[in-house]
Design a protein around this motif. Sequence first.
Motif, PDB file in Angstrom:
ATOM      1  N   GLN A 131       0.825  -1.206   0.000  1.00 34.41           N
ATOM      2  CA  GLN A 131       0.000   0.000   0.000  1.00 34.41           C
ATOM      3  C   GLN A 131       0.864   1.262   0.000  1.00 34.41           C
ATOM      4  O   GLN A 131       0.553   2.243  -0.685  1.00 34.41           O
ATOM      5  CB  GLN A 131      -0.930  -0.009   1.213  1.00 34.41           C
ATOM      6  N   ALA A 132       1.957   1.233   0.753  1.00 41.77           N
ATOM      7  CA  ALA A 132       2.859   2.384   0.788  1.00 41.77           C
ATOM      8  C   ALA A 132       3.478   2.627  -0.579  1.00 41.77           C
ATOM      9  O   ALA A 132       3.607   3.771  -1.032  1.00 41.77           O
ATOM     10  CB  ALA A 132       3.934   2.171   1.839  1.00 41.77           C
ATOM     11  N   ALA A 133       3.863   1.530  -1.233  1.00 42.94           N
ATOM     12  CA  ALA A 133       4.465   1.659  -2.558  1.00 42.94           C
ATOM     13  C   ALA A 133       3.458   2.187  -3.568  1.00 42.94           C
ATOM     14  O   ALA A 133       3.795   3.005  -4.429  1.00 42.94           O
ATOM     15  CB  ALA A 133       5.016   0.313  -3.009  1.00 42.94           C
ATOM     16  N   GLU A 134       2.215   1.726  -3.476  1.00 50.79           N
ATOM     17  CA  GLU A 134       1.185   2.160  -4.410  1.00 50.79           C
ATOM     18  C   GLU A 134       0.906   3.653  -4.290  1.00 50.79           C
ATOM     19  O   GLU A 134       0.575   4.313  -5.270  1.00 50.79           O
ATOM     20  CB  GLU A 134      -0.092   1.354  -4.196  1.00 50.79           C
ATOM     21  N   LYS A 135       1.059   4.184  -3.081  1.00 51.50           N
ATOM     22  CA  LYS A 135       0.829   5.619  -2.883  1.00 51.50           C
ATOM     23  C   LYS A 135       1.884   6.467  -3.591  1.00 51.50           C
ATOM     24  O   LYS A 135       1.641   7.636  -3.890  1.00 51.50           O
ATOM     25  CB  LYS A 135       0.815   5.941  -1.392  1.00 51.50           C
ATOM     26  N   LEU A 136       3.049   5.874  -3.841  1.00 53.48           N
ATOM     27  CA  LEU A 136       4.127   6.606  -4.500  1.00 53.48           C
ATOM     28  C   LEU A 136       4.103   6.447  -6.010  1.00 53.48           C
ATOM     29  O   LEU A 136       4.859   7.129  -6.707  1.00 53.48           O
ATOM     30  CB  LEU A 136       5.487   6.135  -3.964  1.00 53.48           C
ATOM     31  N   ASP A 137       3.254   5.545  -6.498  1.00 53.92           N
ATOM     32  CA  ASP A 137       3.210   5.263  -7.927  1.00 53.92           C
ATOM     33  C   ASP A 137       2.924   6.545  -8.722  1.00 53.92           C
ATOM     34  O   ASP A 137       1.910   7.205  -8.515  1.00 53.92           O
ATOM     35  CB  ASP A 137       2.133   4.221  -8.224  1.00 53.92           C
ATOM     36  N   GLY A 138       3.843   6.911  -9.601  1.00 51.91           N
ATOM     37  CA  GLY A 138       3.613   8.053 -10.468  1.00 51.91           C
ATOM     38  C   GLY A 138       3.845   9.413  -9.845  1.00 51.91           C
ATOM     39  O   GLY A 138       3.610  10.433 -10.501  1.00 51.91           O
ATOM     40  N   LEU A 139       4.319   9.447  -8.612  1.00 51.80           N
ATOM     41  CA  LEU A 139       4.600  10.723  -7.959  1.00 51.80           C
ATOM     42  C   LEU A 139       6.116  10.960  -7.913  1.00 51.80           C
ATOM     43  O   LEU A 139       6.900  10.021  -7.871  1.00 51.80           O
ATOM     44  CB  LEU A 139       4.051  10.741  -6.531  1.00 51.80           C
ATOM     45  N   PHE A 140       6.500  12.224  -7.924  1.00 51.78           N
ATOM     46  CA  PHE A 140       7.895  12.569  -7.690  1.00 51.78           C
ATOM     47  C   PHE A 140       8.180  12.485  -6.190  1.00 51.78           C
ATOM     48  O   PHE A 140       7.416  13.002  -5.384  1.00 51.78           O
ATOM     49  CB  PHE A 140       8.200  13.987  -8.169  1.00 51.78           C
ATOM     50  N   VAL A 141       9.250  11.818  -5.846  1.00 53.83           N
ATOM     51  CA  VAL A 141       9.672  11.727  -4.443  1.00 53.83           C
ATOM     52  C   VAL A 141      10.960  12.526  -4.300  1.00 53.83           C
ATOM     53  O   VAL A 141      11.926  12.306  -5.047  1.00 53.83           O
ATOM     54  CB  VAL A 141       9.903  10.261  -4.030  1.00 53.83           C
ATOM     55  N   LYS A 142      10.969  13.448  -3.357  1.00 55.84           N
ATOM     56  CA  LYS A 142      12.166  14.258  -3.148  1.00 55.84           C
ATOM     57  C   LYS A 142      13.228  13.421  -2.452  1.00 55.84           C
ATOM     58  O   LYS A 142      12.976  12.784  -1.435  1.00 55.84           O
ATOM     59  CB  LYS A 142      11.833  15.491  -2.298  1.00 55.84           C
ATOM     60  N   VAL A 143      14.429  13.415  -3.013  1.00 48.96           N
ATOM     61  CA  VAL A 143      15.522  12.595  -2.482  1.00 48.96           C
ATOM     62  C   VAL A 143      16.375  13.459  -1.553  1.00 48.96           C
ATOM     63  O   VAL A 143      16.968  14.448  -1.996  1.00 48.96           O
ATOM     64  CB  VAL A 143      16.397  12.029  -3.618  1.00 48.96           C
ATOM     65  N   PRO A 144      16.442  13.116  -0.254  1.00 51.48           N
ATOM     66  CA  PRO A 144      17.265  13.900   0.682  1.00 51.48           C
ATOM     67  C   PRO A 144      18.741  13.838   0.295  1.00 51.48           C
ATOM     68  O   PRO A 144      19.242  12.807  -0.149  1.00 51.48           O
ATOM     69  CB  PRO A 144      17.017  13.209   2.025  1.00 51.48           C
ATOM     70  N   GLN A 145      19.442  14.956   0.491  1.00 56.85           N
ATOM     71  CA  GLN A 145      20.853  14.993   0.116  1.00 56.85           C
ATOM     72  C   GLN A 145      21.699  14.038   0.943  1.00 56.85           C
ATOM     73  O   GLN A 145      22.757  13.596   0.484  1.00 56.85           O
ATOM     74  CB  GLN A 145      21.385  16.419   0.250  1.00 56.85           C
TER      75      GLN A 145
END
Length: 250
Positions: A131-145
């Motif tokens: 479910q957590a992975a599905e929420k990220l499907d198709g969204l940009f995720v900001k990558v911490p430095q």
Amino acid sequence: MTAIPQGRTHRAALISAMCALVVTGTGLTGCGGEDPNAGTNGVGKLSAEEIQDRTNRAARGADAVHLSGSVVSNGRTYKLDMRLKADGGTGSVTTQDTTFRLLRVGEHLFLKADADFWADDKDGKGDADVQAAEKLDGLFVKVPQGDPAYQRFSGFTDKDVLLDGLLTLHGTLATDGHHERSGIRTIRITGDKGSGGTLDVSLEGKPYPLLLARAGGAGTIRLTDWGKDFPLEEPAKNEMVDYGQQLPES
């Protein structure tokens, strides 16, 4: 005055026309010793070392570039389609069965992928992970430095880093004749007669690199749209997720 046989006149005219067509159409060496560097930027007259120096300086000085093709690194093949400039880049990377998009604006790096990319690939993943992975499907995720993924992926969006890593020929440099790429005349330089890679450099305008065949069959890269600007903006808030200091495990 000695008369010239009519047949010989026709043959001479035909040969002359064919030579002119070849030179005009391809920019390759013509008949009768015509200079293949006539009307070019002149780098075809330089040594291979000087050509490499000129093309590296031209690439670094360009405001933008479109880079596409394949790269083999550590036994893995990456297919790249990236637009790059000084303050960031955008495009896609494909490896094995996974394709993800990268976007960097300044120091802010974003990654977009499907649910399978984010899903925990350990056996027996639970419903919560799915479910957590599905929420990220198709969204940009900001990558911490501070996340290891930042260093791993940001290099794909860094023009100078990526070009420095790719535009390298190994071994003794030499020139390998005049060629043509997408209608543009080029001079080719090689490392160790091609086993160390080959690079086609534009003979028109600035001496930009246009096609790289990496040493050892480690991929082929096309470089186009030199100096052509493109929009680079962070995703809208409804198109991205910010996890703060750490990405979800995947």
